[in-house]
Scaffold this motif. Structure first.
Motif, short mmCIF file in Angstrom:
data_model
loop_
_atom_site.label_atom_id
_atom_site.label_comp_id
_atom_site.label_asym_id
_atom_site.label_seq_id
_atom_site.Cartn_x
_atom_site.Cartn_y
_atom_site.Cartn_z
N HIS A 113 0.85 -1.19 0.00
CA HIS A 113 0.00 0.00 0.00
C HIS A 113 0.88 1.24 0.00
O HIS A 113 1.79 1.35 0.83
CB HIS A 113 -0.89 0.04 1.25
N VAL A 171 1.02 5.07 0.70
CA VAL A 171 0.29 6.16 1.36
C VAL A 171 0.48 7.44 0.53
O VAL A 171 1.59 7.75 0.10
CB VAL A 171 0.83 6.37 2.80
N SER A 172 -0.64 8.14 0.29
CA SER A 172 -0.53 9.35 -0.53
C SER A 172 -0.96 10.61 0.22
O SER A 172 -0.64 11.72 -0.19
CB SER A 172 -1.36 9.20 -1.81
N ASN A 173 -1.69 10.42 1.32
CA ASN A 173 -2.13 11.63 2.03
C ASN A 173 -2.45 11.31 3.50
O ASN A 173 -2.90 10.21 3.82
CB ASN A 173 -3.39 12.18 1.35
N THR A 205 -7.04 10.93 8.98
CA THR A 205 -7.43 10.09 7.84
C THR A 205 -6.21 9.89 6.95
O THR A 205 -5.52 10.84 6.57
CB THR A 205 -8.57 10.75 7.04
N THR A 229 -4.82 8.21 3.45
CA THR A 229 -5.24 7.69 2.14
C THR A 229 -4.06 6.94 1.53
O THR A 229 -2.92 7.41 1.59
CB THR A 229 -5.63 8.85 1.20
N THR A 234 -2.98 3.88 -1.81
CA THR A 234 -3.46 3.08 -2.95
C THR A 234 -2.90 1.67 -2.81
O THR A 234 -1.72 1.50 -2.47
CB THR A 234 -3.01 3.68 -4.31
N GLU A 285 -8.00 3.15 -4.33
CA GLU A 285 -7.78 4.05 -3.18
C GLU A 285 -8.42 3.46 -1.92
O GLU A 285 -9.56 3.00 -1.97
CB GLU A 285 -8.36 5.42 -3.50
N VAL A 286 -7.70 3.46 -0.83
CA VAL A 286 -8.21 2.93 0.43
C VAL A 286 -8.01 4.03 1.49
O VAL A 286 -6.97 4.68 1.50
CB VAL A 286 -7.39 1.71 0.91
N THR A 287 -9.01 4.21 2.38
CA THR A 287 -8.79 5.20 3.45
C THR A 287 -8.85 4.51 4.81
O THR A 287 -9.59 3.54 5.01
CB THR A 287 -9.80 6.37 3.42
N THR A 296 -9.11 5.52 9.04
CA THR A 296 -9.33 6.61 9.99
C THR A 296 -8.96 6.13 11.38
O THR A 296 -9.40 5.06 11.81
CB THR A 296 -10.81 7.06 9.96
#
Ligand code: FAD
Ligand code: NAD
Length: 466
Positions: free
Chosen positions: A235, A237-239, A248, A250, A252, A258-260, A262
Protein backbone atom coordinates in the motif's frame (compact mmCIF):
# COMPACT_ATOMS: atom_id res chain seq x y z
CA UNK A 1 40.16 28.17 25.99
CA UNK A 2 40.04 24.50 27.07
CA UNK A 3 42.04 22.14 24.89
CA UNK A 4 41.27 18.47 24.33
CA UNK A 5 42.87 15.53 22.55
CA UNK A 6 39.38 14.58 21.40
CA UNK A 7 35.91 16.12 21.47
CA UNK A 8 32.85 14.00 20.79
CA UNK A 9 29.67 15.65 19.56
CA UNK A 10 26.60 13.66 20.64
CA UNK A 11 26.17 11.41 23.68
CA UNK A 12 24.18 8.46 22.26
CA UNK A 13 25.57 4.90 22.43
CA UNK A 14 28.10 5.86 19.75
CA UNK A 15 29.29 9.05 21.42
CA UNK A 16 29.37 8.05 25.08
CA UNK A 17 31.09 4.72 24.35
CA UNK A 18 33.66 6.51 22.17
CA UNK A 19 34.26 8.95 25.05
CA UNK A 20 34.83 6.15 27.57
CA UNK A 21 37.22 4.30 25.26
CA UNK A 22 39.15 7.52 24.46
CA UNK A 23 39.50 8.24 28.18
CA UNK A 24 40.58 4.64 28.88
CA UNK A 25 43.29 5.11 26.25
CA UNK A 26 44.62 8.18 28.02
CA UNK A 27 43.14 10.97 25.89
CA UNK A 28 41.86 14.18 27.40
CA UNK A 29 38.23 13.89 26.36
CA UNK A 30 35.20 16.17 26.09
CA UNK A 31 31.64 15.18 25.17
CA UNK A 32 29.06 17.70 23.95
CA UNK A 33 25.33 17.03 24.17
CA UNK A 34 22.58 19.49 23.29
CA UNK A 35 20.00 17.93 25.62
CA UNK A 36 20.17 17.99 29.41
CA UNK A 37 20.35 14.21 29.68
CA UNK A 38 23.04 12.02 28.17
CA UNK A 39 22.40 8.78 26.27
CA UNK A 40 20.98 10.03 22.97
CA UNK A 41 18.06 8.49 21.11
CA UNK A 42 18.71 5.00 22.45
CA UNK A 43 18.44 5.76 26.15
CA UNK A 44 15.96 8.64 26.06
CA UNK A 45 13.51 7.95 23.24
CA UNK A 46 14.60 4.67 21.63
CA UNK A 47 15.83 1.25 22.73
CA UNK A 48 15.31 1.56 26.47
CA UNK A 49 11.87 3.24 26.75
CA UNK A 50 10.46 1.07 23.94
CA UNK A 51 11.65 -2.09 25.69
CA UNK A 52 10.18 -0.87 29.00
CA UNK A 53 6.75 -0.45 27.35
CA UNK A 54 7.09 -3.76 25.50
CA UNK A 55 7.76 -5.51 28.81
CA UNK A 56 4.94 -3.76 30.69
CA UNK A 57 2.39 -4.45 27.95
CA UNK A 58 3.59 -8.05 27.71
CA UNK A 59 2.88 -8.55 31.44
CA UNK A 60 -0.62 -7.16 30.91
CA UNK A 61 -1.25 -9.42 27.94
CA UNK A 62 -0.07 -12.43 29.93
CA UNK A 63 -2.37 -11.50 32.80
CA UNK A 64 -5.48 -11.14 30.64
CA UNK A 65 -4.80 -13.87 28.09
CA UNK A 66 -2.35 -16.46 29.36
CA UNK A 67 -2.54 -16.71 33.15
CA UNK A 68 -5.83 -18.60 33.02
CA UNK A 69 -4.29 -21.31 30.85
CA UNK A 70 -1.54 -21.75 33.47
CA UNK A 71 -4.20 -22.26 36.14
CA UNK A 72 -3.98 -18.77 37.59
CA UNK A 73 -7.34 -17.11 38.15
CA UNK A 74 -7.38 -13.41 38.88
CA UNK A 75 -10.46 -12.44 40.88
CA UNK A 76 -11.84 -9.18 39.53
CA UNK A 77 -10.83 -7.18 36.51
CA UNK A 78 -7.22 -6.66 35.46
CA UNK A 79 -6.84 -2.95 34.76
CA UNK A 80 -4.17 -0.91 33.07
CA UNK A 81 -2.82 2.13 34.90
CA UNK A 82 -1.41 3.73 31.77
CA UNK A 83 -0.12 6.82 33.56
CA UNK A 84 1.87 4.59 35.92
CA UNK A 85 3.16 2.50 33.02
CA UNK A 86 4.49 5.65 31.32
CA UNK A 87 5.92 6.90 34.64
CA UNK A 88 7.72 3.58 35.15
CA UNK A 89 9.19 3.89 31.65
CA UNK A 90 10.36 7.42 32.50
CA UNK A 91 12.00 6.17 35.68
CA UNK A 92 13.81 3.38 33.79
CA UNK A 93 15.08 6.04 31.38
CA UNK A 94 16.15 8.29 34.25
CA UNK A 95 18.09 5.52 36.00
CA UNK A 96 19.78 4.58 32.73
CA UNK A 97 20.78 8.11 31.70
CA UNK A 98 22.06 8.83 35.23
CA UNK A 99 24.26 5.78 34.77
CA UNK A 100 25.93 7.58 31.85
CA UNK A 101 26.57 10.67 34.06
CA UNK A 102 28.28 8.31 36.50
CA UNK A 103 30.40 6.75 33.75
CA UNK A 104 31.47 10.18 32.41
CA UNK A 105 32.49 11.20 35.93
CA UNK A 106 34.29 7.96 36.63
CA UNK A 107 36.33 8.29 33.42
CA UNK A 108 37.05 12.01 34.00
CA UNK A 109 35.34 13.07 30.79
CA UNK A 110 34.29 16.73 30.61
CA UNK A 111 30.61 17.02 29.73
CA UNK A 112 29.38 20.16 27.93
CA UNK A 113 25.64 20.79 27.63
CA UNK A 114 24.77 22.74 24.50
CA UNK A 115 24.65 22.59 20.72
CA UNK A 116 28.06 21.82 19.27
CA UNK A 117 28.98 23.45 15.97
CA UNK A 118 32.23 23.63 14.07
CA UNK A 119 33.99 26.99 13.86
CA UNK A 120 36.77 25.26 11.92
CA UNK A 121 38.38 21.81 11.89
CA UNK A 122 39.83 22.17 15.40
CA UNK A 123 37.43 24.54 17.18
CA UNK A 124 33.92 23.78 18.36
CA UNK A 125 31.48 26.36 19.63
CA UNK A 126 29.06 25.15 22.29
CA UNK A 127 25.84 27.08 22.65
CA UNK A 128 23.99 26.31 25.86
CA UNK A 129 23.18 28.53 28.79
CA UNK A 130 26.39 30.29 27.85
CA UNK A 131 28.46 30.15 24.67
CA UNK A 132 32.00 28.85 24.79
CA UNK A 133 34.56 27.50 22.39
CA UNK A 134 36.87 24.55 22.92
CA UNK A 135 39.87 23.40 20.92
CA UNK A 136 40.03 19.75 19.91
CA UNK A 137 42.92 18.09 18.14
CA UNK A 138 40.45 15.42 16.96
CA UNK A 139 36.66 15.31 16.81
CA UNK A 140 34.25 12.39 16.58
CA UNK A 141 30.83 13.31 15.17
CA UNK A 142 28.17 11.14 16.80
CA UNK A 143 25.05 13.23 16.23
CA UNK A 144 22.78 10.29 15.39
CA UNK A 145 19.47 10.43 13.60
CA UNK A 146 15.90 11.79 13.72
CA UNK A 147 12.64 10.26 12.49
CA UNK A 148 12.13 10.53 8.73
CA UNK A 149 8.76 11.45 7.29
CA UNK A 150 7.00 11.69 3.93
CA UNK A 151 6.84 15.00 2.05
CA UNK A 152 3.05 15.35 2.32
CA UNK A 153 2.85 14.58 6.05
CA UNK A 154 2.68 17.27 8.72
CA UNK A 155 3.93 15.74 11.93
CA UNK A 156 1.87 17.66 14.50
CA UNK A 157 3.36 15.45 17.25
CA UNK A 158 -0.07 15.14 18.91
CA UNK A 159 -2.11 12.93 16.60
CA UNK A 160 0.30 12.49 13.71
CA UNK A 161 3.28 11.27 15.67
CA UNK A 162 6.71 9.66 15.57
CA UNK A 163 8.13 7.04 17.93
CA UNK A 164 9.21 9.82 20.32
CA UNK A 165 5.62 10.87 21.05
CA UNK A 166 4.33 7.27 20.90
CA UNK A 167 6.56 6.54 23.91
CA UNK A 168 4.91 9.25 26.01
CA UNK A 169 1.20 9.27 25.12
CA UNK A 170 -1.30 10.30 27.78
CA UNK A 171 -4.01 7.90 26.64
CA UNK A 172 -4.28 4.56 24.89
CA UNK A 173 -5.31 5.14 21.26
CA UNK A 174 -8.59 3.65 20.07
CA UNK A 175 -7.21 3.06 16.59
CA UNK A 176 -3.55 3.60 15.83
CA UNK A 177 -2.75 3.63 12.12
CA UNK A 178 0.93 2.82 11.63
CA UNK A 179 2.67 3.89 8.43
CA UNK A 180 5.65 1.56 7.91
CA UNK A 181 5.86 -2.11 8.92
CA UNK A 182 9.49 -1.94 10.02
CA UNK A 183 11.02 -2.31 13.46
CA UNK A 184 9.46 0.74 15.15
CA UNK A 185 6.00 0.24 13.64
CA UNK A 186 5.85 -3.38 14.77
CA UNK A 187 7.35 -2.92 18.26
CA UNK A 188 5.19 0.07 19.16
CA UNK A 189 2.19 -1.28 17.24
CA UNK A 190 2.38 -4.41 19.38
CA UNK A 191 2.58 -2.35 22.59
CA UNK A 192 -0.68 -0.53 21.81
CA UNK A 193 -2.44 -3.63 20.44
CA UNK A 194 -1.74 -5.39 23.74
CA UNK A 195 -3.10 -2.41 25.65
CA UNK A 196 -6.38 -2.59 23.75
CA UNK A 197 -6.00 -0.31 20.71
CA UNK A 198 -7.00 -1.36 17.24
CA UNK A 199 -3.77 -1.32 15.22
CA UNK A 200 -3.51 -1.16 11.41
CA UNK A 201 -0.08 -1.35 9.78
CA UNK A 202 0.28 0.07 6.27
CA UNK A 203 3.45 -1.14 4.54
CA UNK A 204 4.72 -0.02 1.14
CA UNK A 205 6.58 -3.28 0.38
CA UNK A 206 4.96 -6.69 -0.07
CA UNK A 207 6.17 -7.85 3.36
CA UNK A 208 6.85 -6.47 6.82
CA UNK A 209 10.48 -6.13 8.10
CA UNK A 210 11.48 -6.25 4.42
CA UNK A 211 15.24 -6.26 5.01
CA UNK A 212 15.16 -9.45 7.09
CA UNK A 213 14.80 -13.04 5.80
CA UNK A 214 11.41 -13.48 4.06
CA UNK A 215 10.56 -16.47 6.29
CA UNK A 216 10.82 -14.18 9.32
CA UNK A 217 8.47 -11.61 7.76
CA UNK A 218 5.91 -14.33 7.13
CA UNK A 219 6.17 -15.90 10.60
CA UNK A 220 6.04 -12.60 12.50
CA UNK A 221 3.07 -11.38 10.47
CA UNK A 222 1.24 -14.66 11.16
CA UNK A 223 1.90 -14.31 14.90
CA UNK A 224 0.92 -10.62 15.02
CA UNK A 225 -2.26 -11.28 13.00
CA UNK A 226 -3.23 -13.86 15.65
CA UNK A 227 -2.77 -11.06 18.20
CA UNK A 228 -5.23 -8.96 16.18
CA UNK A 229 -2.92 -6.52 14.35
CA UNK A 230 -4.21 -5.75 10.82
CA UNK A 231 -1.74 -5.53 7.95
CA UNK A 232 -2.07 -3.73 4.63
CA UNK A 233 0.91 -4.67 2.47
CA UNK A 234 1.88 -3.19 -0.92
CA UNK A 235 0.00 0.00 0.00
CA UNK A 236 1.36 3.38 -1.00
CA UNK A 237 0.29 6.16 1.36
CA UNK A 238 -0.53 9.35 -0.53
CA UNK A 239 -2.13 11.63 2.03
CA UNK A 240 -2.53 12.15 5.77
CA UNK A 241 -5.02 14.71 7.11
CA UNK A 242 -6.02 15.55 10.63
CA UNK A 243 -9.41 17.03 11.46
CA UNK A 244 -9.96 17.59 15.16
CA UNK A 245 -8.95 14.34 16.88
CA UNK A 246 -9.26 12.17 13.81
CA UNK A 247 -6.56 11.34 11.31
CA UNK A 248 -7.43 10.09 7.84
CA UNK A 249 -4.80 8.26 5.85
CA UNK A 250 -5.24 7.69 2.14
CA UNK A 251 -3.31 4.97 0.33
CA UNK A 252 -3.46 3.08 -2.95
CA UNK A 253 -3.29 -0.71 -2.91
CA UNK A 254 -1.46 -2.86 -5.46
CA UNK A 255 -4.48 -2.78 -7.80
CA UNK A 256 -4.30 1.02 -7.68
CA UNK A 257 -7.54 1.20 -5.68
CA UNK A 258 -7.78 4.05 -3.18
CA UNK A 259 -8.21 2.93 0.43
CA UNK A 260 -8.79 5.20 3.45
CA UNK A 261 -8.01 4.54 7.10
CA UNK A 262 -9.33 6.61 9.99
CA UNK A 263 -7.75 6.54 13.41
CA UNK A 264 -7.29 8.77 16.43
CA UNK A 265 -3.47 8.46 16.14
CA UNK A 266 -1.18 7.95 13.16
CA UNK A 267 2.34 6.70 13.89
CA UNK A 268 4.77 7.56 11.13
CA UNK A 269 7.60 5.00 11.19
CA UNK A 270 9.11 5.04 7.72
CA UNK A 271 12.76 5.09 8.79
CA UNK A 272 15.19 7.61 10.26
CA UNK A 273 17.53 10.17 8.71
CA UNK A 274 21.08 11.12 9.65
CA UNK A 275 21.09 14.30 11.76
CA UNK A 276 23.64 17.07 11.26
CA UNK A 277 21.46 20.20 11.65
CA UNK A 278 23.28 23.02 13.38
CA UNK A 279 26.68 21.28 13.23
CA UNK A 280 28.00 23.58 10.50
CA UNK A 281 29.99 20.81 8.85
CA UNK A 282 30.91 23.29 6.10
CA UNK A 283 32.99 25.37 8.54
CA UNK A 284 35.25 22.36 9.04
CA UNK A 285 35.08 21.31 5.38
CA UNK A 286 33.47 17.93 6.25
CA UNK A 287 31.47 16.37 3.40
CA UNK A 288 28.07 14.71 3.70
CA UNK A 289 26.53 12.49 0.99
CA UNK A 290 23.22 12.95 -0.84
CA UNK A 291 21.39 11.14 2.00
CA UNK A 292 22.70 13.62 4.53
CA UNK A 293 25.07 11.07 6.12
CA UNK A 294 28.57 12.18 7.02
CA UNK A 295 30.87 10.44 4.51
CA UNK A 296 33.51 8.20 6.10
CA UNK A 297 36.14 5.76 4.86
CA UNK A 298 36.72 2.25 6.28
CA UNK A 299 38.48 3.87 9.24
CA UNK A 300 35.47 6.06 10.07
CA UNK A 301 37.51 9.07 9.02
CA UNK A 302 35.83 11.91 7.15
CA UNK A 303 37.50 13.80 4.29
CA UNK A 304 39.09 15.97 7.02
CA UNK A 305 41.80 13.81 8.56
CA UNK A 306 41.30 14.77 12.25
CA UNK A 307 37.48 14.41 12.13
CA UNK A 308 35.78 11.03 12.46
CA UNK A 309 32.08 10.08 12.44
CA UNK A 310 30.21 7.07 13.86
CA UNK A 311 26.75 5.59 14.47
CA UNK A 312 23.45 6.58 12.86
CA UNK A 313 24.98 9.67 11.25
CA UNK A 314 27.11 7.47 8.93
CA UNK A 315 26.26 4.63 6.50
CA UNK A 316 25.08 1.23 7.71
CA UNK A 317 22.48 -0.19 10.10
CA UNK A 318 20.97 2.31 12.53
CA UNK A 319 21.54 0.20 15.63
CA UNK A 320 22.83 1.05 19.08
CA UNK A 321 25.34 -1.82 19.18
CA UNK A 322 26.68 -0.87 15.72
CA UNK A 323 27.18 2.70 17.00
CA UNK A 324 28.96 1.36 20.11
CA UNK A 325 31.35 -0.79 18.07
CA UNK A 326 32.16 2.19 15.89
CA UNK A 327 32.71 4.35 18.98
CA UNK A 328 35.33 1.90 20.25
CA UNK A 329 36.87 1.60 16.80
CA UNK A 330 37.24 5.37 16.30
CA UNK A 331 38.85 5.74 19.74
CA UNK A 332 41.29 2.90 19.11
CA UNK A 333 42.25 4.28 15.69
CA UNK A 334 42.98 7.64 17.34
CA UNK A 335 45.22 5.76 19.78
CA UNK A 336 47.15 4.23 16.88
CA UNK A 337 45.61 0.76 17.13
CA UNK A 338 44.20 -1.28 14.22
CA UNK A 339 40.68 -2.33 15.20
CA UNK A 340 38.21 -3.97 12.81
CA UNK A 341 34.44 -4.41 12.64
CA UNK A 342 32.81 -7.22 10.68
CA UNK A 343 29.57 -5.50 9.64
CA UNK A 344 28.18 -8.82 8.39
CA UNK A 345 28.12 -9.99 12.00
CA UNK A 346 26.15 -7.11 13.52
CA UNK A 347 22.94 -8.85 14.64
CA UNK A 348 19.51 -7.35 14.00
CA UNK A 349 16.68 -7.86 16.49
CA UNK A 350 12.98 -6.96 16.62
CA UNK A 351 11.72 -7.03 20.21
CA UNK A 352 8.16 -8.04 19.46
CA UNK A 353 6.91 -11.29 20.96
CA UNK A 354 7.79 -13.61 19.38
CA UNK A 355 11.18 -11.94 19.05
CA UNK A 356 12.93 -11.84 15.69
CA UNK A 357 16.72 -12.02 15.34
CA UNK A 358 19.18 -12.34 12.47
CA UNK A 359 22.85 -12.38 11.67
CA UNK A 360 24.73 -12.82 8.40
CA UNK A 361 23.18 -13.35 4.99
CA UNK A 362 19.49 -13.96 4.37
CA UNK A 363 18.32 -16.66 1.96
CA UNK A 364 17.34 -13.92 -0.51
CA UNK A 365 20.86 -12.40 -0.39
CA UNK A 366 22.55 -15.78 -0.91
CA UNK A 367 20.30 -16.54 -3.91
CA UNK A 368 20.96 -13.10 -5.36
CA UNK A 369 24.72 -13.51 -5.11
CA UNK A 370 24.62 -17.07 -6.50
CA UNK A 371 26.16 -18.70 -3.41
CA UNK A 372 25.26 -22.38 -3.08
CA UNK A 373 23.93 -23.03 0.43
CA UNK A 374 22.12 -25.57 2.59
CA UNK A 375 19.23 -24.54 4.84
CA UNK A 376 18.21 -26.24 8.08
CA UNK A 377 15.08 -25.13 9.89
CA UNK A 378 13.52 -26.24 13.15
CA UNK A 379 10.14 -25.11 14.54
CA UNK A 380 9.88 -23.84 18.12
CA UNK A 381 6.65 -25.83 18.62
CA UNK A 382 8.72 -29.06 18.56
CA UNK A 383 10.66 -28.00 21.69
CA UNK A 384 9.66 -29.19 25.15
CA UNK A 385 10.74 -25.79 26.52
CA UNK A 386 8.34 -23.94 24.19
CA UNK A 387 5.42 -26.14 25.11
CA UNK A 388 6.18 -25.66 28.82
CA UNK A 389 6.05 -21.87 28.52
CA UNK A 390 3.39 -21.78 25.81
CA UNK A 391 5.65 -19.90 23.36
CA UNK A 392 5.31 -22.17 20.35
CA UNK A 393 5.46 -19.63 17.51
CA UNK A 394 8.61 -19.38 15.42
CA UNK A 395 11.62 -21.28 14.15
CA UNK A 396 15.39 -21.21 13.85
CA UNK A 397 16.87 -21.32 10.36
CA UNK A 398 20.57 -21.84 9.72
CA UNK A 399 22.13 -21.32 6.30
CA UNK A 400 25.51 -22.90 5.61
CA UNK A 401 27.83 -23.06 2.65
CA UNK A 402 26.96 -26.05 0.41
CA UNK A 403 30.62 -27.07 0.08
CA UNK A 404 32.39 -26.05 3.29
CA UNK A 405 29.39 -26.11 5.70
CA UNK A 406 30.52 -22.72 7.13
CA UNK A 407 27.54 -20.89 8.63
CA UNK A 408 26.56 -17.97 6.41
CA UNK A 409 23.43 -16.77 8.16
CA UNK A 410 21.08 -17.50 11.05
CA UNK A 411 17.50 -16.25 11.26
CA UNK A 412 15.08 -16.89 14.05
CA UNK A 413 11.66 -16.02 15.36
CA UNK A 414 10.54 -17.08 18.82
CA UNK A 415 10.81 -16.61 22.55
CA UNK A 416 14.12 -15.04 23.65
CA UNK A 417 15.65 -15.01 20.16
CA UNK A 418 17.12 -11.59 20.98
CA UNK A 419 19.43 -13.41 23.39
CA UNK A 420 19.78 -16.65 21.41
CA UNK A 421 21.28 -14.85 18.40
CA UNK A 422 24.50 -14.23 20.39
CA UNK A 423 25.40 -17.92 20.01
CA UNK A 424 25.27 -17.56 16.25
CA UNK A 425 27.34 -14.36 16.28
CA UNK A 426 30.04 -16.19 18.25
CA UNK A 427 29.82 -19.21 15.93
CA UNK A 428 30.15 -17.05 12.82
CA UNK A 429 32.95 -14.92 14.29
CA UNK A 430 34.93 -18.12 14.76
CA UNK A 431 33.82 -19.33 11.31
CA UNK A 432 32.09 -22.40 12.69
CA UNK A 433 30.40 -24.94 10.45
CA UNK A 434 26.81 -26.03 10.99
CA UNK A 435 28.23 -29.39 12.08
CA UNK A 436 30.31 -27.68 14.81
CA UNK A 437 27.10 -26.33 16.35
CA UNK A 438 25.24 -29.60 15.76
CA UNK A 439 27.87 -31.49 17.76
CA UNK A 440 27.81 -29.15 20.78
CA UNK A 441 25.71 -29.98 23.81
CA UNK A 442 22.84 -27.53 24.35
CA UNK A 443 21.16 -27.63 27.75
CA UNK A 444 17.77 -29.31 27.89
CA UNK A 445 15.12 -28.01 27.98
CA UNK A 446 16.03 -24.65 26.43
CA UNK A 447 15.00 -22.61 23.41
CA UNK A 448 18.66 -22.89 22.32
CA UNK A 449 18.04 -26.52 21.44
CA UNK A 450 16.27 -25.20 18.32
CA UNK A 451 19.68 -23.88 17.20
CA UNK A 452 21.30 -27.29 17.57
CA UNK A 453 18.40 -28.94 15.74
CA UNK A 454 18.49 -26.41 12.88
CA UNK A 455 22.25 -26.96 12.63
CA UNK A 456 21.68 -30.73 12.48
CA UNK A 457 19.10 -30.15 9.75
CA UNK A 458 21.53 -27.94 7.79
CA UNK A 459 24.45 -30.39 8.24
CA UNK A 460 22.81 -33.56 7.04
CA UNK A 461 19.05 -33.16 7.23
CA UNK A 462 19.16 -35.07 10.50
CA UNK A 463 17.25 -33.05 13.08
CA UNK A 464 16.44 -35.41 15.96
CA UNK A 465 13.12 -34.17 17.27
CA UNK A 466 11.06 -33.68 14.11
P1 FAD B 1 21.92 8.95 18.92
O1 FAD B 1 21.57 7.95 19.92
O2 FAD B 1 20.83 9.47 18.03
O3 FAD B 1 22.60 10.16 19.71
C1 FAD B 1 22.98 11.33 19.08
C2 FAD B 1 23.05 12.43 20.12
O4 FAD B 1 23.66 13.55 19.54
C3 FAD B 1 21.68 12.91 20.61
O5 FAD B 1 21.64 12.89 22.01
C4 FAD B 1 21.58 14.32 20.09
O6 FAD B 1 20.86 15.19 20.94
C5 FAD B 1 23.03 14.72 20.03
N1 FAD B 1 23.33 15.80 19.09
C6 FAD B 1 22.97 15.88 17.78
N2 FAD B 1 23.48 16.99 17.24
C7 FAD B 1 24.18 17.63 18.22
C8 FAD B 1 24.93 18.81 18.27
N3 FAD B 1 25.12 19.56 17.18
N4 FAD B 1 25.49 19.17 19.44
C9 FAD B 1 25.33 18.42 20.56
N5 FAD B 1 24.63 17.26 20.56
C10 FAD B 1 24.07 16.87 19.40
N6 FAD B 1 18.71 0.19 18.30
C11 FAD B 1 19.05 -1.02 18.79
O7 FAD B 1 20.16 -1.48 18.57
N7 FAD B 1 18.17 -1.74 19.57
C12 FAD B 1 16.93 -1.29 19.84
O8 FAD B 1 16.17 -1.96 20.54
C13 FAD B 1 16.53 -0.03 19.32
N8 FAD B 1 15.31 0.45 19.59
C14 FAD B 1 14.96 1.68 19.10
C15 FAD B 1 13.69 2.15 19.35
C16 FAD B 1 13.29 3.38 18.88
C17 FAD B 1 11.90 3.88 19.17
C18 FAD B 1 14.21 4.17 18.13
C19 FAD B 1 13.83 5.54 17.63
C20 FAD B 1 15.48 3.71 17.87
C21 FAD B 1 15.86 2.45 18.34
N9 FAD B 1 17.13 1.93 18.07
C22 FAD B 1 17.47 0.69 18.54
C23 FAD B 1 18.13 2.67 17.28
C24 FAD B 1 19.14 3.35 18.22
O9 FAD B 1 18.46 4.19 19.11
C25 FAD B 1 20.15 4.13 17.40
O10 FAD B 1 20.73 3.29 16.42
C26 FAD B 1 21.24 4.68 18.30
O11 FAD B 1 20.70 5.53 19.29
C27 FAD B 1 22.28 5.45 17.47
O12 FAD B 1 23.26 5.95 18.33
P2 FAD B 1 24.11 7.24 17.97
O13 FAD B 1 25.05 7.41 19.10
O14 FAD B 1 24.63 7.14 16.61
O15 FAD B 1 23.05 8.45 17.93
P1 NAD C 1 12.59 0.71 9.20
O1 NAD C 1 13.51 1.02 8.10
O2 NAD C 1 12.83 -0.45 10.08
O3 NAD C 1 11.12 0.50 8.62
C1 NAD C 1 10.49 1.42 7.82
C2 NAD C 1 9.40 0.71 7.06
O4 NAD C 1 8.59 1.69 6.43
C3 NAD C 1 9.93 -0.22 5.98
O5 NAD C 1 9.30 -1.46 6.08
C4 NAD C 1 9.58 0.51 4.70
O6 NAD C 1 9.34 -0.37 3.61
C5 NAD C 1 8.31 1.24 5.13
N1 NAD C 1 8.00 2.43 4.34
C6 NAD C 1 8.86 3.34 3.84
N2 NAD C 1 8.18 4.29 3.17
C7 NAD C 1 6.87 3.96 3.25
C8 NAD C 1 5.68 4.54 2.76
N3 NAD C 1 5.71 5.64 2.02
N4 NAD C 1 4.49 3.94 3.04
C9 NAD C 1 4.47 2.80 3.79
N5 NAD C 1 5.56 2.21 4.26
C10 NAD C 1 6.75 2.78 4.01
O7 NAD C 1 12.47 2.09 10.02
P2 NAD C 1 11.80 2.39 11.42
O8 NAD C 1 10.92 1.28 11.85
O9 NAD C 1 11.25 3.77 11.30
O10 NAD C 1 13.06 2.42 12.36
C11 NAD C 1 14.12 3.35 12.11
C12 NAD C 1 15.44 2.78 12.51
O11 NAD C 1 15.53 2.63 13.90
C13 NAD C 1 15.68 1.44 11.87
O12 NAD C 1 16.71 1.57 10.93
C14 NAD C 1 16.10 0.54 12.97
O13 NAD C 1 17.37 0.02 12.71
C15 NAD C 1 16.16 1.41 14.22
N6 NAD C 1 15.39 0.70 15.25
C16 NAD C 1 15.88 -0.48 15.70
C17 NAD C 1 15.18 -1.21 16.63
C18 NAD C 1 15.72 -2.52 17.08
O14 NAD C 1 16.90 -2.77 16.88
N7 NAD C 1 14.93 -3.37 17.70
C19 NAD C 1 13.97 -0.76 17.10
C20 NAD C 1 13.48 0.44 16.60
C21 NAD C 1 14.22 1.16 15.68
Amino acid sequence: MSKYDVAIIGSGPGGYVAAIRCAQLGMKTAIIEKYNTLGGTCLNVGCIPSKALLDSSHHYEDAIKHFEGHGIDIPGEVKINFKKMIERKASVVEQTTKGIDFLMNKNKIDVFTGLGSFKDATHIEITGETTQTIEAANTIIATGSKPATLPFITLDKQRVITSTEALSLTEIPKHMVVIGGGVIGLELGQVYKRLGAEVSVIEYMDRIIPTMDAAQSKELMKAMKKQGVKFFLSHKVSNVTRVSNQVTITATDKKDKEVTFTGDYCLVSVGRRAFTDGLHLENAGVKANERGQVDVNDHLQTNISNIYAIGDVVRGAMLAHKAEEEGVMAAEILAGQKPHIDYNLIPGVVYTWPEVASVGKTEEQLKESGIAYKAGQFPMRALGRSRASGDTDGFVKILSDATTDEILGAHMVGARCADLIAEMVVAMEFRASAEDIARMSHAHPTYAEAIKEAALAATADRALHI
